[in-house]
Design a protein around this motif. Structure first.
Motif, PDB file in Angstrom:
ATOM      1  N   PHE A 150       0.836  -1.202   0.000  1.00 20.60           N
ATOM      2  CA  PHE A 150       0.000   0.000   0.000  1.00 20.60           C
ATOM      3  C   PHE A 150       0.876   1.259   0.000  1.00 20.60           C
ATOM      4  N   ILE A 151       1.936   1.241   0.808  1.00 22.24           N
ATOM      5  CA  ILE A 151       2.833   2.392   0.885  1.00 22.24           C
ATOM      6  C   ILE A 151       3.545   2.584  -0.453  1.00 22.24           C
ATOM      7  N   ALA A 152       4.066   1.504  -1.019  1.00 18.77           N
ATOM      8  CA  ALA A 152       4.783   1.582  -2.300  1.00 18.77           C
ATOM      9  C   ALA A 152       3.871   2.094  -3.415  1.00 18.77           C
ATOM     10  N   ASP A 153       2.598   1.741  -3.340  1.00 14.94           N
ATOM     11  CA  ASP A 153       1.625   2.174  -4.355  1.00 14.94           C
ATOM     12  C   ASP A 153       1.110   3.591  -4.118  1.00 14.94           C
ATOM     13  N   GLY A 154       1.540   4.208  -3.007  1.00 18.96           N
ATOM     14  CA  GLY A 154       1.132   5.578  -2.719  1.00 18.96           C
ATOM     15  C   GLY A 154      -0.311   5.726  -2.291  1.00 18.96           C
ATOM     16  N   ILE A 155      -0.887   4.670  -1.743  1.00 13.97           N
ATOM     17  CA  ILE A 155      -2.280   4.718  -1.305  1.00 13.97           C
ATOM     18  C   ILE A 155      -2.381   5.478   0.019  1.00 13.97           C
ATOM     19  N   ASP A 156      -3.241   6.477   0.059  1.00 15.17           N
ATOM     20  CA  ASP A 156      -3.437   7.281   1.265  1.00 15.17           C
ATOM     21  C   ASP A 156      -4.368   6.545   2.220  1.00 15.17           C
ATOM     22  N   LEU A 157      -3.816   6.082   3.329  1.00 12.77           N
ATOM     23  CA  LEU A 157      -4.604   5.335   4.315  1.00 12.77           C
ATOM     24  C   LEU A 157      -4.849   6.148   5.583  1.00 12.77           C
ATOM     25  N   SER A 158      -4.610   7.426   5.509  1.00 13.71           N
ATOM     26  CA  SER A 158      -4.822   8.296   6.658  1.00 13.71           C
ATOM     27  C   SER A 158      -6.289   8.260   7.083  1.00 13.71           C
ATOM     28  N   GLY A 159      -6.501   7.957   8.375  1.00 15.32           N
ATOM     29  CA  GLY A 159      -7.856   7.910   8.910  1.00 15.32           C
ATOM     30  C   GLY A 159      -8.562   6.570   8.740  1.00 15.32           C
TER      31      GLY A 159
END
Length: 136
Positions: A38-47
């Motif tokens: 998820f981090i490598a793909d740049g997915i915003d998981l904030s919240g």
């Protein structure tokens, strides 16, 4: 139902479930692989809220890096719990354990060893990324 309750409800049959609003990410990958992806793909998981089968210090630090709002773990390590508490991320768990062991059951998980000396989520991410690259 809260986002964390939805994440927990959707964990069945998966290794990790993330939920926010009406959006959900599920994965069957093991260990920290889903979060690293998820981090490598740049997915915003904030919240977002996350339900995971096993959460150690490595996973907890990745959750902090991503801005996760709440965590449920079937099994949570004491060091993972300390990280979540330090960064004020509410957590629920079924089993609290002293440490996360490797898949062979013979030693501490190599990802846990990798982040043993840090509480910094950015440093942990770099250390984990390098470790994963070194073991291919």
């Amino acid at each position: 139902m809260t986002d964390l309750q939805f994440a927990k409800q959707n964990l069945e049959g998966h290794t990790i479930s993330l939920y926010k609003g009406n959006a959900c990410f599920l994965s069957e990958k093991r260990g920290i692989a889903p979060m690293m992806g998820f981090i490598a793909d740049g997915i915003d998981l904030s919240g977002w809220c996350v339900a995971d089968i096993v959460v150690g210090k490595a996973a907890a630090l990745l959750f902090v890096k991503c801005g996760i709002a709440g965590v449920y773990a079937k099994t949570l390590s004491e060091s993972g719990k300390k990280v979540l508490e330090k960064y004020n991320i509410p957590c629920e768990y079924e089993t609290l354990t002293e440490r996360i062991i490797n898949r062979a059951g013979t030693d501490t998980c190599p990802m846990e060893k990798t982040v043993f000396d840090t509480d910094d989520p950015e440093e942990a991410y770099v250390l984990l990324k390098n470790k994963l690259q070194s073991i291919g």
